[in-house]
Design a protein around this motif. Sequence first.
Motif, PDB file in Angstrom:
ATOM      1  N   THR A  86      11.498 -22.705 -53.111  1.00  0.00           N
ATOM      2  CA  THR A  86      12.060 -21.487 -53.698  1.00  0.00           C
ATOM      3  C   THR A  86      10.967 -20.446 -53.904  1.00  0.00           C
ATOM      4  OG1 THR A  86      13.747 -22.790 -54.819  1.00  0.00           O
ATOM      5  CG2 THR A  86      13.364 -20.587 -55.669  1.00  0.00           C
ATOM      6  N   LEU A  87       9.808 -20.893 -54.362  1.00  0.00           N
ATOM      7  CA  LEU A  87       8.685 -19.973 -54.583  1.00  0.00           C
ATOM      8  C   LEU A  87       8.236 -19.349 -53.266  1.00  0.00           C
ATOM      9  CD1 LEU A  87       6.606 -18.915 -56.681  1.00  0.00           C
ATOM     10  CD2 LEU A  87       5.109 -20.744 -55.886  1.00  0.00           C
ATOM     11  N   GLY A 140      10.249 -11.102 -51.389  1.00  0.00           N
ATOM     12  CA  GLY A 140       9.678  -9.946 -52.083  1.00  0.00           C
ATOM     13  C   GLY A 140       9.075  -8.959 -51.092  1.00  0.00           C
ATOM     14  N   VAL A 141       8.338  -9.488 -50.115  1.00  0.00           N
ATOM     15  CA  VAL A 141       7.703  -8.638 -49.103  1.00  0.00           C
ATOM     16  C   VAL A 141       8.767  -7.944 -48.246  1.00  0.00           C
ATOM     17  CG1 VAL A 141       6.316  -8.728 -46.973  1.00  0.00           C
ATOM     18  CG2 VAL A 141       5.520  -9.888 -49.055  1.00  0.00           C
ATOM     19  N   LEU A 143       0.537  -9.458 -51.270  1.00  0.00           N
ATOM     20  CA  LEU A 143       0.535  -8.541 -50.120  1.00  0.00           C
ATOM     21  C   LEU A 143      -0.301  -7.316 -50.421  1.00  0.00           C
ATOM     22  CD1 LEU A 143       1.656  -7.449 -47.396  1.00  0.00           C
ATOM     23  CD2 LEU A 143       3.485  -6.399 -48.734  1.00  0.00           C
ATOM     24  N   ALA A 203      12.699  -1.259 -48.616  1.00  0.00           N
ATOM     25  CA  ALA A 203      12.919  -0.199 -49.609  1.00  0.00           C
ATOM     26  C   ALA A 203      11.853   0.890 -49.494  1.00  0.00           C
ATOM     27  CB  ALA A 203      12.934  -0.788 -51.011  1.00  0.00           C
ATOM     28  N   GLY A 242      10.766 -16.944 -52.158  1.00  0.00           N
ATOM     29  CA  GLY A 242      10.702 -15.765 -53.031  1.00  0.00           C
ATOM     30  C   GLY A 242       9.576 -14.834 -52.615  1.00  0.00           C
ATOM     31  N   GLN A 243       8.421 -15.392 -52.291  1.00  0.00           N
ATOM     32  CA  GLN A 243       7.277 -14.564 -51.924  1.00  0.00           C
ATOM     33  C   GLN A 243       7.563 -13.786 -50.648  1.00  0.00           C
ATOM     34  OE1 GLN A 243       3.797 -17.147 -54.179  1.00  0.00           O
ATOM     35  NE2 GLN A 243       4.470 -17.814 -52.174  1.00  0.00           N
ATOM     36  N   LEU A 279       1.639 -13.107 -45.597  1.00  0.00           N
ATOM     37  CA  LEU A 279       2.476 -12.031 -46.117  1.00  0.00           C
ATOM     38  C   LEU A 279       2.108 -10.693 -45.459  1.00  0.00           C
ATOM     39  CD1 LEU A 279       2.559 -13.070 -49.894  1.00  0.00           C
ATOM     40  CD2 LEU A 279       4.329 -13.465 -48.172  1.00  0.00           C
ATOM     41  N   LEU A 291      12.394 -17.878 -58.331  1.00  0.00           N
ATOM     42  CA  LEU A 291      12.649 -16.923 -57.253  1.00  0.00           C
ATOM     43  C   LEU A 291      12.164 -15.526 -57.635  1.00  0.00           C
ATOM     44  CD1 LEU A 291      14.049 -16.491 -54.476  1.00  0.00           C
ATOM     45  CD2 LEU A 291      16.040 -15.742 -55.778  1.00  0.00           C
ATOM     46  N   GLY A 343       8.493 -15.481 -57.599  1.00  0.00           N
ATOM     47  CA  GLY A 343       8.039 -15.515 -56.204  1.00  0.00           C
ATOM     48  C   GLY A 343       8.106 -14.142 -55.566  1.00  0.00           C
ATOM     49  N   GLN A 344       9.175 -13.417 -55.809  1.00  0.00           N
ATOM     50  CA  GLN A 344       9.337 -12.091 -55.197  1.00  0.00           C
ATOM     51  C   GLN A 344       8.251 -11.138 -55.675  1.00  0.00           C
ATOM     52  OE1 GLN A 344      14.120 -12.339 -54.246  1.00  0.00           O
ATOM     53  NE2 GLN A 344      13.488 -11.765 -56.280  1.00  0.00           N
ATOM     54  N   LEU A 389      16.580  -4.699 -57.628  1.00  0.00           N
ATOM     55  CA  LEU A 389      15.382  -5.476 -57.272  1.00  0.00           C
ATOM     56  C   LEU A 389      14.458  -4.752 -56.282  1.00  0.00           C
ATOM     57  CD1 LEU A 389      13.692  -8.099 -57.281  1.00  0.00           C
ATOM     58  CD2 LEU A 389      15.321  -9.040 -55.639  1.00  0.00           C
ATOM     59  N   PRO A 390      14.980  -4.223 -55.146  1.00  0.00           N
ATOM     60  CA  PRO A 390      14.051  -3.569 -54.214  1.00  0.00           C
ATOM     61  C   PRO A 390      13.271  -2.423 -54.879  1.00  0.00           C
ATOM     62  CG  PRO A 390      16.192  -3.901 -53.183  1.00  0.00           C
ATOM     63  CD  PRO A 390      16.362  -4.233 -54.628  1.00  0.00           C
ATOM     64  N   GLU A 391      13.929  -1.649 -55.734  1.00  0.00           N
ATOM     65  CA  GLU A 391      13.251  -0.539 -56.416  1.00  0.00           C
ATOM     66  C   GLU A 391      12.191  -1.052 -57.390  1.00  0.00           C
ATOM     67  OE1 GLU A 391      16.739  -0.139 -55.672  1.00  0.00           O
ATOM     68  OE2 GLU A 391      15.762   0.959 -54.049  1.00  0.00           O
ATOM     69  N   ASP A 422       4.639  -2.322 -56.518  1.00  0.00           N
ATOM     70  CA  ASP A 422       3.720  -2.071 -55.406  1.00  0.00           C
ATOM     71  C   ASP A 422       2.973  -0.750 -55.595  1.00  0.00           C
ATOM     72  OD1 ASP A 422       2.818  -2.766 -52.631  1.00  0.00           O
ATOM     73  OD2 ASP A 422       3.829  -0.896 -52.146  1.00  0.00           O
ATOM     74  N   ARG A 473       5.352 -12.079 -56.956  1.00  0.00           N
ATOM     75  CA  ARG A 473       4.066 -12.621 -56.511  1.00  0.00           C
ATOM     76  C   ARG A 473       3.800 -12.259 -55.045  1.00  0.00           C
ATOM     77  NH1 ARG A 473       1.172 -17.503 -55.131  1.00  0.00           N
ATOM     78  NH2 ARG A 473      -0.507 -17.736 -56.632  1.00  0.00           N
ATOM     79  N   GLY A 474       4.854 -12.287 -54.227  1.00  0.00           N
ATOM     80  CA  GLY A 474       4.714 -11.898 -52.821  1.00  0.00           C
ATOM     81  C   GLY A 474       4.208 -10.466 -52.700  1.00  0.00           C
ATOM     82  N   VAL A 475       4.780  -9.580 -53.505  1.00  0.00           N
ATOM     83  CA  VAL A 475       4.370  -8.162 -53.477  1.00  0.00           C
ATOM     84  C   VAL A 475       2.921  -8.015 -53.943  1.00  0.00           C
ATOM     85  CG1 VAL A 475       4.775  -5.931 -54.621  1.00  0.00           C
ATOM     86  CG2 VAL A 475       6.693  -7.226 -53.671  1.00  0.00           C
ATOM     87  N   LEU A 480      10.571  -5.262 -50.341  1.00  0.00           N
ATOM     88  CA  LEU A 480       9.636  -4.146 -50.559  1.00  0.00           C
ATOM     89  C   LEU A 480       9.524  -3.304 -49.305  1.00  0.00           C
ATOM     90  CD1 LEU A 480       7.336  -2.662 -52.113  1.00  0.00           C
ATOM     91  CD2 LEU A 480       5.758  -4.281 -51.034  1.00  0.00           C
ATOM     92  N   LEU A 497      10.472  -3.769 -57.016  1.00  0.00           N
ATOM     93  CA  LEU A 497       9.334  -4.215 -56.201  1.00  0.00           C
ATOM     94  C   LEU A 497       8.536  -3.018 -55.685  1.00  0.00           C
ATOM     95  CD1 LEU A 497      11.075  -7.130 -54.252  1.00  0.00           C
ATOM     96  CD2 LEU A 497       9.580  -7.323 -56.235  1.00  0.00           C
ATOM     97  N   VAL A 498       9.235  -1.948 -55.327  1.00  0.00           N
ATOM     98  CA  VAL A 498       8.546  -0.726 -54.883  1.00  0.00           C
ATOM     99  C   VAL A 498       7.715  -0.155 -56.035  1.00  0.00           C
ATOM    100  CG1 VAL A 498       8.899   1.682 -54.162  1.00  0.00           C
ATOM    101  CG2 VAL A 498      10.165  -0.153 -53.030  1.00  0.00           C
TER     102      VAL A 498
END
Lengths: 165, 165
Positions: A78-79, A86-87, B90, A93, A82-83, A45, B79, B82-83, B41-43, B49, B85-87, A90, B45-46
């Motif tokens: 999917t997970l 998300g990166v 990271l 944005a 998703g990860q 990531l 999903l 996951g998003q 969603l992007p906001e 983070d 979790r990715g953030v 992020l 995640l920001v």
Amino acid sequence: MIILGLDPGLGTTGWGLIFADGNRLSHIANGQIRTETAAALPERLVALDAALTDLILEHRPTGAAVEEVFVNANPQSTLKLGQARGVVLLNAARSGMQVGEYAARLVKKSVVGVGNASKDQVHAMVARLLPGAKISGPDAADALAVAITHAHMQASAKALGRVRF
Amino acid sequence: MIILGLDPGLGTTGWGLIFADGNRLSHIANGQIRTETAAALPERLVALDAALTDLILEHRPTGAAVEEVFVNANPQSTLKLGQARGVVLLNAARSGMQVGEYAARLVKKSVVGVGNASKDQVHAMVARLLPGAKISGPDAADALAVAITHAHMQASAKALGRVRF
């Protein structure tokens, strides 16, 4: 405006940059970011994030677009997706861009004209809409398709006197 | 060492910080990061983070730990998770920490002594292992549990003369 289209994936993330002046489009660059399958997830990531940061610093896109996700039947896939997604969201944005998300059907309709177009039709149409572009692979083609969709949506919104995402 | 345990989620991410000296543990802080469900969603995640970055800058943890994920039957939930979790992965890895990932069974076994412990048992045991800790909620309790697991694993690895993650 310079639009960055993104097709996120943990193994391969496709990206495509286009220049859009209303409905006139031209290709800037495209490629696929790969991460080491042997590396640990956090490191993959970080590598994806760093590659996106480099890309954005080099090309300074003014907008970004990502396809809404196809949820895989396999929950582990999917997970993973998703990860990575998300990166990607992020990173875009955090760079101050507004990030458009578009359903796959809308991308196909916008690029090919029909919502149930095949992957090959999308690829062929992207190549036609962006003459001279050497497309790095299927993920880069998908990324260019979503960038084109974003350009069309922006142009329509402008024609209607408002901005939508 | 200061260990940051994390229980990622798009709506709520639990976090817990403990100080570990071998098997001696003490509580530093815990909490739950919430993102606005009404935001894009992007906001979200920001925001997640940024909150994690503040937390890491304030407490300077030396290691991080996250539970390996329970894959939800609902692919949209997977999903979303996951998003987030990715953030989270990271952010922790970008801060230079090694990030341990532990299976839920191992966390339960490490904290309660049995791999099939209930959520309530985990919560109660976390409170006993970290006297004086006022636990912000179930996600913070899970985050503290994974931090405790990381401390135990590190202590065992040290006793065995090697470092594992």
